[in-house]
Enzyme design. Structure first.
Site, PDB file in Angstrom:
ATOM      1  N   CYS A  29      45.713  94.749  -7.504  1.00  0.00           N
ATOM      2  CA  CYS A  29      46.807  95.610  -7.956  1.00  0.00           C
ATOM      3  C   CYS A  29      46.253  96.652  -8.925  1.00  0.00           C
ATOM      4  O   CYS A  29      46.842  96.948  -9.960  1.00  0.00           O
ATOM      5  CB  CYS A  29      47.931  94.798  -8.596  1.00  0.00           C
ATOM      6  SG  CYS A  29      47.411  93.739  -9.964  1.00  0.00           S
ATOM      7  N   ASP A  74      43.258  87.746  -3.323  1.00  0.00           N
ATOM      8  CA  ASP A  74      43.968  88.718  -4.160  1.00  0.00           C
ATOM      9  C   ASP A  74      43.326  88.609  -5.542  1.00  0.00           C
ATOM     10  O   ASP A  74      43.748  87.821  -6.374  1.00  0.00           O
ATOM     11  CB  ASP A  74      45.462  88.402  -4.194  1.00  0.00           C
ATOM     12  CG  ASP A  74      46.264  89.462  -4.918  1.00  0.00           C
ATOM     13  OD1 ASP A  74      46.077  90.660  -4.617  1.00  0.00           O
ATOM     14  OD2 ASP A  74      47.061  89.111  -5.803  1.00  0.00           O
ATOM     15  N   ALA A 133      45.914  82.092  -6.283  1.00  0.00           N
ATOM     16  CA  ALA A 133      47.254  81.933  -5.725  1.00  0.00           C
ATOM     17  C   ALA A 133      48.424  82.172  -6.670  1.00  0.00           C
ATOM     18  O   ALA A 133      49.499  82.575  -6.224  1.00  0.00           O
ATOM     19  CB  ALA A 133      47.390  80.534  -5.119  1.00  0.00           C
ATOM     20  N   SER A 171      53.675  84.071  -5.000  1.00  0.00           N
ATOM     21  CA  SER A 171      54.384  84.970  -4.085  1.00  0.00           C
ATOM     22  C   SER A 171      53.686  85.042  -2.737  1.00  0.00           C
ATOM     23  O   SER A 171      54.331  84.932  -1.686  1.00  0.00           O
ATOM     24  CB  SER A 171      54.509  86.368  -4.696  1.00  0.00           C
ATOM     25  OG  SER A 171      53.239  86.916  -4.994  1.00  0.00           O
ATOM     26  N   LYS A 172      52.366  85.205  -2.751  1.00  0.00           N
ATOM     27  CA  LYS A 172      51.635  85.323  -1.492  1.00  0.00           C
ATOM     28  C   LYS A 172      51.425  83.963  -0.839  1.00  0.00           C
ATOM     29  O   LYS A 172      51.416  83.857   0.387  1.00  0.00           O
ATOM     30  CB  LYS A 172      50.312  86.051  -1.738  1.00  0.00           C
ATOM     31  CG  LYS A 172      50.513  87.463  -2.280  1.00  0.00           C
ATOM     32  CD  LYS A 172      49.211  88.119  -2.683  1.00  0.00           C
ATOM     33  CE  LYS A 172      49.461  89.414  -3.418  1.00  0.00           C
ATOM     34  NZ  LYS A 172      50.105  89.204  -4.756  1.00  0.00           N
TER      35      LYS A 172
END
Length: 476
Positions: free
Chosen positions: A247, A194, A126, A130-131
Site C-alpha cells: 500500500c 502483501d 495476513a 481482509s485478504k
C-alpha cells in the site's frame, strides 16, 4: 477534507519525480486530503451478493460496485446511528469492511487460471484478515490456507476476523515470513505476499502516516521486502502463482523489489501483465505490466500489485527445516468421531467436512489438506474449535455456529428484530416458535447470531461475552 494531512515537502518532491506524465501532482495532493470512500466486501461464505444487497437496500444502504472485485462495493447509508462495525450484519460475518484498493491483490491472484482453489495457499502477511477472508471465500473453504502474521499484537484480530467470517480452512502461523522458503520449499500452489511497507498510499485514512517518512527508511524496508519475496518464491511450487503487493507508492518498494527477483532467477519466473485485470485497469498499469494505483485514478488508496509465475525449480540455498515442539493434537478415534458427526447431522442437518482432532477437552475440525504440512510447521491455530467436551457429552462452540449455522436445516430458532436485539445484548429470549430441547442455532433473517439452549420456553443465551453489545445493532 483532511486539511491536517501531513504531506512533507521532501515526500512530495520524491513523488513528483516518479509521477507518470499523464497524472497531476495537484490532483494527487487533493486526493490525499480527501477522506476515503467507505467500502465493504460481501462475504460469500455466508450470503450471495444479490441477497445481501436485497436485504440491506430497504435499510437505506446504497451500493456502488468496485470494478475490480465482484463482491466489493463503495457504501453510503441513510442511517449511520449504528457504527458500521457494530451492525448485526457485520458481527454475523456477512461483510468485511475493506478498503477498495486492498481487494486488488486477491483479485489478481485468482484471475490466474493456474490457481487451484482446493489447493495449498499461503497468505504470508495476513493480519488483520481482509485478504485472508477474501481468499478463503474464493476457495469456498476448500483446500487449506496458511495465514501467517509476524506481529504478535495482530494475531488476535486476525483470529477474530477469521472466526467471524465463518472461515474453516485456515491454519494460522506466527513467524517472520522468510521461514517459508527455508522450511517449506515448493509447497504452495499460490502465494500472496502483501508486504510490510512504508504505507505512502494510506494517508487518506491516517493523516499522520508520513510523519516519519524518509528515503533511508524506504531503502531499509525494501531490503526486508526483497528477502520476503525471495523466500515466497522458493516456497512456491513450479507452475504456481505469486502476487506481491504493497500500500505504498515508491518504486524502491515496488517495481525495484520485483525486478530484483526477476533478474536473480531469470527464466524460472515471469511477470504477468495486469492491464486487462478489470475495465480501465490500463489507466494504472505500467509498461512492464505492474498495477501502480495512484489515489487520484480511482479515488482510492494508493496501491501496487504484481503477479509472478514460477516455471521451474531453482537451487534453494535457504532450505533448513524448522525445529518443532510436540504437536499438541491427536486424531479423534473413529469410535468417537463418527457418533459425534452423526449426532450433529441428526440435530442440525449439516455435516462439517474435515478431520477431527482432540486436545485436552477440546475437539477441533482441521482442513483435509492439513496432513501436507503436519510436522513441518508450528501452528497457532488450525481450522475451527468444534466443541468442548464434558463428562456427559459436548457443547458446540460459537465459531461452529458462525461457520455452519447458516447451512443448518433444523435445530434452528429464528428471532424477530426485537428478540434479536435482546439476544445481541446478551439476554435470554422467549421466541414465539414452539420450544424444543437442547442446543440450537439462533438466527435472524436466516443468518446466525450464535448458539442458545432451550430451558423450557426460554432460549438461554450462549453468546460469548466479548461479543455482547449494550446498544441497538439494527438501526432505525
Amino acid at each position: 477534507m483532511h486539511d491536517n494531512t501531513y504531506l512533507p515537502d521532501h515526500f512530495l518532491h520524491h513523488i513528483a519525480a516518479i509521477m507518470p506524465a499523464h497524472l497531476s501532482m495537484d490532483e494527487f495532493v487533493a486526493s490525499c486530503r480527501r477522506p476515503l470512500r467507505r467500502s465493504i466486501r460481501v462475504n460469500t461464505l455466508k450470503i450471495s451478493v444479490s441477497d445481501f444487497v436485497m436485504q440491506m437496500q430497504p435499510l437505506g444502504w446504497q451500493f456502488d460496485a468496485v470494478p475490480w472485485c465482484e463482491t466489493g462495493f463503495w457504501l453510503t447509508r441513510a442511517d449511520e446511528s449504528v457504527p458500521l462495525g457494530n451492525t448485526a450484519e457485520h458481527l454475523s460475518g456477512l461483510f468485511y469492511i475493506q478498503e477498495a484498493s486492498s481487494m486488488l491483490p486477491v483479485t489478481a491472484l485468482f484471475a490466474s487460471d493456474q490457481v487451484k482453489r482446493d489447493g495449498m495457499l499461503l497468505d504470508a502477511a495476513a493480519a488483520p484478515g481482509s485478504k485472508t477472508t477474501q481468499i478463503a471465500a474464493l476457495m469456498n473453504n476448500q483446500g487449506m490456507l496458511v495465514a501467517n502474521e509476524y506481529s504478535s499484537s495482530r494475531l488476535k484480530v486476525l483470529s477474530a476476523n477469521i472466526q467471524r467470517c465463518g472461515v474453516t480452512n485456515v491454519g494460522m502461523t506466527h513467524f517472520d515470513a522468510k521461514v517459508f522458503g527455508q522450511w517449506l520449499p515448493e509447497t504452495f500452489d499460490a502465494i500472496l505476499l502483501d508486504a510490510p511497507c512504508s504505507g505512502e498510499g494510506t494517508v487518506r485514512k491516517d493523516e499522520d502516516a508520513l510523519r516519519n517518512w524518509s528515503i533511508e527508511s524506504i531503502d531499509e524496508i525494501a531490503a526486508v521486502q526483497q528477502g520476503l519475496l525471495e523466500s515466497a518464491f522458493h516456497a512456491l511450487k513450479p507452475g504456481g502463482v505469486l502476487v506481491y503487493s504493497t500500500c505504498t507508492l515508491s518504486q524502491q518498494e515496488n517495481q525495484a523489489v520485483c525486478q530484483s527477483l526477476l533478474e536473480k532467477f531469470g527464466d524460472a519466473l515471469t511477470l504477468d501483465s495486469l492491464a486487462d485485470l478489470f475495465p480501465n485497469a490500463e489507466q494504472a498499469c505500467t509498461p512492464e505490466g505492474y498495477l501502480h494505483v495512484w489515489p487520484q485514478i480511482f479515488d482510492s488508496e494508493g496501491f501496487f500489485v504484481a503477479r509472478l509465475r514460477k516455471h521451474h525449480s531453482v537451487p534453494n540455498t535457504m532450505f533448513k527445516p524448522g525445529k518443532l515442539g510436540k504437536f499438541p493434537f491427536s486424531p479423534l478415534p473413529a469410535k468417537e468421531a463418527e457418533p459425534m458427526l452423526r449426532e450433529i447431522e441428526a440435530n442440525f442437518g449439516v455435516v462439517p467436512p474435515g478431520q477431527l482432532f482432540g486436545r485436552n477437552d477440546e475437539i477441533w475440525l482441521f482442513p483435509h489438506l492439513f496432513g501436507q504440512v503436519q510436522g513441518k510447521l508450528r501452528f497457532d491455530r488450525i481450522g475451527i474449535k468444534l466443541a468442548e467436551t464434558f463428562k456427559k457429552g459436548y457443547r458446540l462452540t460459537h465459531e461452529w455456529a458462525l461457520a455452519y449455522g447458516d447451512k443448518a436445516t433444523q435445530g434452528v430458532v429464528e428471532l424477530d428484530s426485537a428478540n434479536a436485539r435482546e439476544f445481541m445484548m446478551g439476554r435470554d429470549v422467549w421466541p414465539e416458535q414452539e420450544a424444543g430441547t437442547g442446543e440450537m442455532i439462533v438466527r435472524y433473517q436466516g443468518h446466525t447470531l450464535g448458539m442458545g439452549k432451550w430451558v423450557g420456553s426460554r432460549v438461554k443465551n450462549a453468546l460469548p461475552r466479548e461479543l455482547v453489545r449494550d446498544n441497538n445493532l439494527f438501526g432505525a
